[in-house]
Scaffold this active site. Structure first.
Site, PDB file in Angstrom:
ATOM      1  NE  ARG A 105     -20.958 -12.331 -10.197  1.00 17.39           N
ATOM      2  CZ  ARG A 105     -20.895 -11.025 -10.027  1.00 17.39           C
ATOM      3  NH1 ARG A 105     -21.426 -10.472  -8.957  1.00 17.39           N
ATOM      4  NH2 ARG A 105     -20.312 -10.255 -10.916  1.00 17.39           N
ATOM      5  CD  GLU A 144     -24.709  -7.007 -12.840  1.00 17.86           C
ATOM      6  OE1 GLU A 144     -23.889  -7.926 -12.971  1.00 17.86           O
ATOM      7  OE2 GLU A 144     -24.393  -5.806 -12.917  1.00 17.86           O
ATOM      8  CD  GLU A 315     -23.902  -3.766  -8.985  1.00 17.57           C
ATOM      9  OE1 GLU A 315     -22.899  -3.900  -9.727  1.00 17.57           O
ATOM     10  OE2 GLU A 315     -24.530  -4.723  -8.526  1.00 17.57           O
ATOM     11  CD  GLN A 364      -7.245 -10.326  -4.404  1.00 14.25           C
ATOM     12  OE1 GLN A 364      -6.137  -9.992  -4.083  1.00 14.25           O
ATOM     13  NE2 GLN A 364      -7.726 -11.521  -4.140  1.00 14.25           N
ATOM     14  CG  MET A 365      -6.859  -6.861  -8.455  1.00 15.90           C
ATOM     15  SD  MET A 365      -5.644  -6.178  -7.305  1.00 15.90           S
ATOM     16  CE  MET A 365      -4.810  -5.015  -8.378  1.00 15.90           C
ATOM     17  CG  HIS A 366     -14.573  -3.731  -8.597  1.00 17.57           C
ATOM     18  ND1 HIS A 366     -15.126  -2.570  -8.110  1.00 17.57           N
ATOM     19  CD2 HIS A 366     -15.280  -4.043  -9.705  1.00 17.57           C
ATOM     20  CE1 HIS A 366     -16.132  -2.208  -8.889  1.00 17.57           C
ATOM     21  NE2 HIS A 366     -16.249  -3.086  -9.869  1.00 17.57           N
TER      22      HIS A 366
HETATM   23  C1  GAL Z   1     -21.631  -6.205 -11.324  1.00 15.28           C
HETATM   24  C2  GAL Z   1     -22.168  -7.087 -10.209  1.00 15.28           C
HETATM   25  C3  GAL Z   1     -21.478  -6.804  -8.905  1.00 15.28           C
HETATM   26  C4  GAL Z   1     -19.996  -6.712  -9.102  1.00 15.28           C
HETATM   27  C5  GAL Z   1     -19.683  -5.663 -10.136  1.00 15.28           C
HETATM   28  C6  GAL Z   1     -18.196  -5.489 -10.386  1.00 15.28           C
HETATM   29  O1  GAL Z   1     -21.841  -6.767 -12.572  1.00 15.28           O
HETATM   30  O2  GAL Z   1     -23.553  -6.914 -10.045  1.00 15.28           O
HETATM   31  O3  GAL Z   1     -21.794  -7.828  -7.994  1.00 15.28           O
HETATM   32  O4  GAL Z   1     -19.508  -7.963  -9.479  1.00 15.28           O
HETATM   33  O5  GAL Z   1     -20.259  -6.050 -11.341  1.00 15.28           O
HETATM   34  O6  GAL Z   1     -17.967  -4.525 -11.375  1.00 15.28           O
END
Ligand code: GAL
Length: 632
Positions: A105, A144, A315, A364-366
């Site tokens: 991305r 971001e 987030e 997938q591990m998040h």
């Molecule tokens: C952020 C991002 C999200 C996701 C997240 C994972 O930096 O905006 O799309 O990738 O991290 O921790």
């Protein structure tokens, strides 16, 4: 102001039949907001011009009619593959001028005019279609900016843009040669088209050249965002937000803030501790499952200023992430603590990333709030608890802080360009001062170099590379105790050493005659305790010396309410100097127990225990990962 919770959701990742169940569960958990759309471009426009927005219409309808407010993200952080056929040169190039390709991305260069117009086009499509949609209650621009080192690009588009920007800024090549002092090493140019990007030179490029490239690059991000904000506003009254990050400093967030209604940031305390902080292994081990006790708060206080008082967490880490060197789970209680800490610093909304863990692709591990099999993940219980607590909480006005700490993005670029000693990081210098203030129990406003500082008792400006007379006058005229230095105003905006010598603070007779950087294992002891590390300046002064090194070198030079600090202080010396300044400013301090922090909001005082052990504070026993609040 009602404080609310939300979550990030990707309807395009799941069966449409599941959307309604997901929405109902979000509402049942106490969530009010759902952010969608920001990576969905390939499903909205699978081929150039082939618009397929129907599914997004339905997703918004399902989520909105379940009672959720939608934050709709423009999808420009993930241009689809066909975009590269249309604009083969839209990709960014790294410092080696290698292409940063498709397959993840943020694969675009901010300077590429063709992509800039695609960004405006897709924003217009979103704004026209959803600007009046009652469920779309906020917008997010892109995702971001600057993540994955994407602010600086060395593409042909950047080269062209940079040359044009220089021509506009300097008007004549002679003016540029003079400003950069290109007579040095025969670097003079005879026209703007001879100027290259400041990379791949034999040895260091001219710092003035580098600094202007940093200014140019920041301005591209600001312009990219301004286009989207303007278009969204022309069709919608919903607030425009961007989700910034932790310790990303390559563009001027305060300038972007001018074009937003609300600033937000993405908080990943455990990932950031491992990935973005210089602290030693013992510190990282002590806080591995809680995060650094000051990193989140620093950004809360910074983004409050960027958003002119209005800010969110877009987030919030809900469990282990996938991208840090190691990815532990937060201690039970930390999701709740982080959310309450954000609210205590004035956040309006805290959204969690993400609803359901994706069983596929890069993340997938998040963790998410749900497991991949849709069962509740551990953080969801804490989210429910916060939602329940918020439902009883009364609204609180924000509290005025008496301490201001200046954070200035160009200073970060300047000391990246010319650290003059490995490890000189502007962010780190300012952050350590912040940490010192927080360890004394203080509420801090992180402000920009041109914020109004008239209402503070103590203003600190460590490391600011160049300062205008009007800023210095405003600081002095505020009547606050002011701390300048080290490295304050030590360069002209053109990146030369000023004449007269710095810091040039009216009424403070003090001249920096020479500076040194030194090895981390060779600290210089300060008389009475503590030491100077990394950096030391030597001054001529007729003002009084409030602190000095063992060898008599002046460390804190004071006249009236102005003070100049000549070195980078370790924790002990910093605490001594800050206490001295607070006493002069009539600001009362308290020594916080290790890992415990406090913050005032309205008539409440919040206490957060980041440590692994229970802590006694203010007559309370606060468990690890515990939050306590009481009436002041
Ligand atoms: C952020 C991002 C999200 C996701 C997240 C994972 O930096 O905006 O799309 O990738 O991290 O921790």
């Amino acid at each position: 102001m009602k404080r609310t919770l939300g979550v990030c959701y990707y309807p395009e990742h799941w069966e449409e039949a599941d959307w309604a169940t997901d929405a109902a569960r979000m509402v049942e958990a106490g969530l009010s907001w759902v952010r969608i759309g920001e990576f969905a471009w390939s499903r909205l426009e699978p081929r150039a011009g082939d618009l397929q927005f129907d599914w997004l219409d339905r997703a918004i309808e399902v989520l909105g009619s379940a009672g959720l407010k939608v934050i709709l993200g423009t999808p420009t952080a993930t241009p689809p593959r066909w975009m590269l056929k249309k604009h083969p040169d839209m990709l960014a190039l790294d410092e080696q001028r290698r292409t940063r390709g498709f397959g993840s991305r943020r694969h675009y260069c901010f300077s590429h005019q063709g992509y800039r117009s695609e960004s405006r086009r897709v924003t217009e499509l979103f704004a026209e279609r959803y600007g009046a949609n009652p469920h779309v209650a906020a917008w997010q621009t892109d995702n971001e900016y600057g993540c994955h080192d994407t602010t600086l690009s060395y593409s042909d588009a950047a080269l062209k843009g940079f040359r044009d920007w220089l021509a506009q800024t300097y008007q004549s090549i002679d003016a540029l040669n003079r400003a950069w002092a290109n007579v040095f090493w025969s670097m003079e140019y005879s026209n703007f088209d001879e100027i290259d990007l400041p990379v791949l030179t034999v040895t260091d490029p001219n710092p003035a050249h580098l600094m202007d490239f940093r200014r140019y690059s920041s301005a591209q991000v600001v312009a990219f965002n301004a286009d989207q904000a303007r278009i969204l506003r022309s069709h919608s009254d919903a607030p425009v937000i961007h989700n910034f990050m932790g310790r990303v400093t390559e563009f001027d967030h305060f300038e972007i803030g001018e074009d937003l209604d609300i600033a937000s940031w993405d908080s990943y305390p455990l990932g950031f501790l491992e990935d973005r902080m210089e602290d030693d292994a013992a510190h990282k081990a002590a806080y591995a499952q809680q995060g650094d006790p000051d990193f989140q708060a620093f950004h809360h206080d910074l983004y409050r200023a960027v958003g002119h008082g209005r800010w969110w967490i877009m987030e919030q880490q809900p469990g282990p992430v996938n991208w840090a060197p190691v990815n532990p789970a937060p201690l039970p209680g930390m999701s709740r603590l982080w959310a309450w800490e954000a609210f205590a610093h004035g956040a309006e909304t805290v959204c969690f990333f993400r609803w359901r863990q994706a069983p596929f692709a890069q993340e997938q591990m998040h963790a998410g709030l749900l497991r991949t099999d849709s069962a509740d993940a551990p953080a969801l219980r804490e989210v429910r608890q916060v939602a329940e607590e918020l439902s009883h909480a009364k609204e609180q006005a924000s509290t005025d802080s008496s301490v201001a700490l200046i954070f200035d993005y160009p200073s970060n670029w300047a000391w990246d360009v010319q650290p003059q000693g490995k490890g000189f990081s502007y962010f780190r210098l300012v952050f350590e001062v912040y940490r010192g203030l927080r360890k004394l129990g203080l509420d801090v406003d992180v402000v920009s170099s041109n914020s109004d500082v008239s209402d503070y008792a103590l203003i600190l400006a460590p490391g600011q590379f160049s300062a205008s007379d009007s800023q210095i006058d405003a600081m002095i005229e505020s009547g606050a105790v002011c701390l300048f230095g080290p490295r304050f105003n030590s360069k002209t905006p053109e990146f030369s050493i000023p004449d007269p010598l710095p810091p040039n603070i009216k009424g403070l007779p003090c001249k920096v005659t020479h500076v040194e950087s030194f090895r981390a294992d060779m600290p210089r002891p300060v008389k009475g305790g503590g030491s100077v590390t990394h950096w030391m300046e030597h001054v001529e002064t007729s003002a009084s010396v409030s602190f000095e090194l063992d060898d008599g070198t002046p460390l804190l030079v004071s006249k009236g309410r102005s003070h100049y600090l000549t070195g980078w202080l370790d924790e002990l010396a910093l605490a001594r100097v800050l206490k001295d300044l607070c006493a002069r400013a009539d600001v009362s301090v308290v020594d916080m127990p290790e890992g415990v922090r406090q913050r005032h909001l309205g008539d409440l005082k919040f206490v957060f225990n980041y440590s692994r052990d229970a802590r006694e504070f203010d007559g309370q026993n606060i468990p690890p990962a515990g939050v306590h609040w009481s009436k002041i």
